[in-house]
Scaffold this motif. Structure first.
Motif, PDB file in Angstrom:
ATOM      1  N   TYR A 301      22.572 -36.119 -16.212  1.00  0.00           N
ATOM      2  CA  TYR A 301      22.544 -34.906 -15.539  1.00  0.00           C
ATOM      3  C   TYR A 301      21.005 -34.470 -15.143  1.00  0.00           C
ATOM      4  CZ  TYR A 301      21.907 -29.906 -14.567  1.00  0.00           C
ATOM      5  OH  TYR A 301      21.574 -28.724 -14.070  1.00  0.00           O
ATOM      6  N   VAL A 389      26.000 -29.357 -19.630  1.00  0.00           N
ATOM      7  CA  VAL A 389      25.647 -29.640 -18.169  1.00  0.00           C
ATOM      8  C   VAL A 389      26.154 -28.682 -17.371  1.00  0.00           C
ATOM      9  CG1 VAL A 389      26.252 -31.459 -16.358  1.00  0.00           C
ATOM     10  CG2 VAL A 389      25.555 -32.044 -18.994  1.00  0.00           C
ATOM     11  N   GLU A 393      24.109 -26.224 -14.763  1.00  0.00           N
ATOM     12  CA  GLU A 393      24.117 -26.173 -13.448  1.00  0.00           C
ATOM     13  C   GLU A 393      24.451 -24.931 -12.758  1.00  0.00           C
ATOM     14  OE1 GLU A 393      27.481 -29.116 -12.939  1.00  0.00           O
ATOM     15  OE2 GLU A 393      26.257 -30.470 -12.150  1.00  0.00           O
TER      16      GLU A 393
END
Length: 398
Positions: A301, A389, A393
């Motif tokens: 990521y 993650v 985000e």
């Protein structure tokens, strides 16, 4: 722990993991095994006496304390008289620096990517003994310490070299064995900070070929104590700091200074047992394999977002790094990233320089806020990392 790693079994060994908190600051301190906690409590209830007594409880206390030293020495493949257990790696390295003897004008080489615990004691030593200091400054983007980038610094005056096994910021595993060969070819002593390596891999001081090696048990699933190894030949350079009327034979005699906490030392056999005993065990291969899965999820990521810079080894290969991952986000302070994550989740991670101040401020030029660090160990789950993650985000999107 067995070779067939089970995340459920592992997590059940740590009472703190029942809390509604995702622990991702493990490089600062891991959670403690339940058996260790119980053992410390039991010792204080049943054996809390000053060592040295010949009465029944006194003998029990001595035996339990001695078992801790024995287990710790066997775990790192050292002799019992080659280790000392103390309050912290920082304190033990400072004790060592005060005790070492060199000649005025001798040179020492220090790594600038290190935690200050493996820099400041040697600077004090250099000032005390009038030694010359050379800085080992590896180039980016990986900032990796190697035998090759050490060689140009070596001279006939080099008497001591210190570096980290794994940077607590960069996460890269350095070839300590290869570096050791270069140091010893020059006739110098070699000290290694293993704090960020020890939670993830077995430590074998003889295989590494080091003269001095230190790590903290409180980052290896135990209480707040640390271990320092000094080889028998290297101890010839150490002057004892102990009382004049006491023995000066073992490393503990020389550097203990009454800092080997009884109730904590006696818990070490339980940590060693959890990690597979005193001999090399497939359990660590299973741990490394699991941790590789964790770090790959996060690194995939981070590396996919052009705004994010991963500092150090960008690969998730377990042969190259451990899951201590640091990054920065363009245009966003590290402090703000962490605070935004905390506001929207139960994820516990941190920002800062983590005492690798010279690395963050001088080399990476990141200032006092440093990096965002996510540091995982084997009891973390893939689900937890995917949650990191997901939250990152959302935070960065806003």
């Amino acid at each position: 722990m067995t070779a067939e790693f089970s995340i459920t079994t592992a997590r059940n060994c740590f009472p703190a993991l029942k809390e509604d908190q995702v622990f991702l600051d493990n490089a600062g301190g891991s959670q403690v095994l339940g058996d260790v906690i119980d053992s410390i409590s039991k010792y204080l209830y049943q054996s809390n006496v000053q060592l040295g007594g010949s009465y029944r409880i006194g003998k029990q206390a001595i035996e339990r304390y001695a078992s801790g030293y024995k287990a710790a020495a066997q775990y790192v493949n050292a002799k019992e008289d080659e280790i000392v257990i103390g309050a912290s790696t920082t304190q033990l390295l400072l004790n060592l620096a005060v005790s070492l003897n060199f000649n005025a004008g001798d040179e020492i080489i220090l790594s600038k990517i290190d935690h200050e615990a493996n820099i400041d004691p040697w600077l004090h030593m250099a000032k005390r003994l009038n030694l010359s200091v050379k800085w080992w400054v590896p180039e980016g983007p990986k900032y990796e310490l190697t035998a090759e980038n050490l060689k140009p610094l070596i001279s006939e005056k080099t008497k001591f070299v210190a570096c980290t096994h794994v940077s607590n910021i960069l996460g890269t595993i350095h070839d300590v064995r290869g570096i050791s060969e270069v140091v010893h070819e020059a006739g110098a002593l070699f000290a290694v900070d293993g704090v960020s390596f020890a939670p993830h891999r077995r430590v074998d001081v003889k295989a590494l070929g080091v003269d001095f090696y230190a790590f903290s048990w409180y980052k290896v699933y135990g209480p707040h104590i640390a271990l320092l190894y000094a080889s028998t030949p290297a101890q010839r350079h150490i002057s004892s700091l102990g009382h004049y009327f006491n023995p000066h034979t073992s490393l503990s005699d020389k550097l203990d200074l009454a800092a080997s906490n009884y109730e904590l030392v006696q818990s070490i056999p339980l940590i060693v047992s959890y990690l597979g005993g005193s001999k090399p065990d497939p359990a660590f291969s299973a741990i490394a394999e699991h941790e590789e899965k964790l770090q790959k999820i996060l690194l995939d990521y981070l590396n996919s977002d052009s705004r994010i810079t991963v500092w150090g080894e960008k690969s998730g290969d377990r042969e190259k790094r451990v899951p201590t991952i640091s990054f920065t986000v363009a245009g966003v302070s590290s402090k703000k990233v962490v605070e935004d994550v905390e506001r929207t989740s139960n994820i516990g991670m941190k920002w800062g320089h983590f005492y690798s101040h010279r690395l963050c401020t001088e080399m990476l030029q990141l200032g006092e806020e440093g990096v965002v660090r996510v540091s995982m160990v084997h009891y973390n789950t893939e689900e937890e990392v995917r949650k990191v993650v997901e939250v990152l985000e959302k935070v960065l999107r806003n």
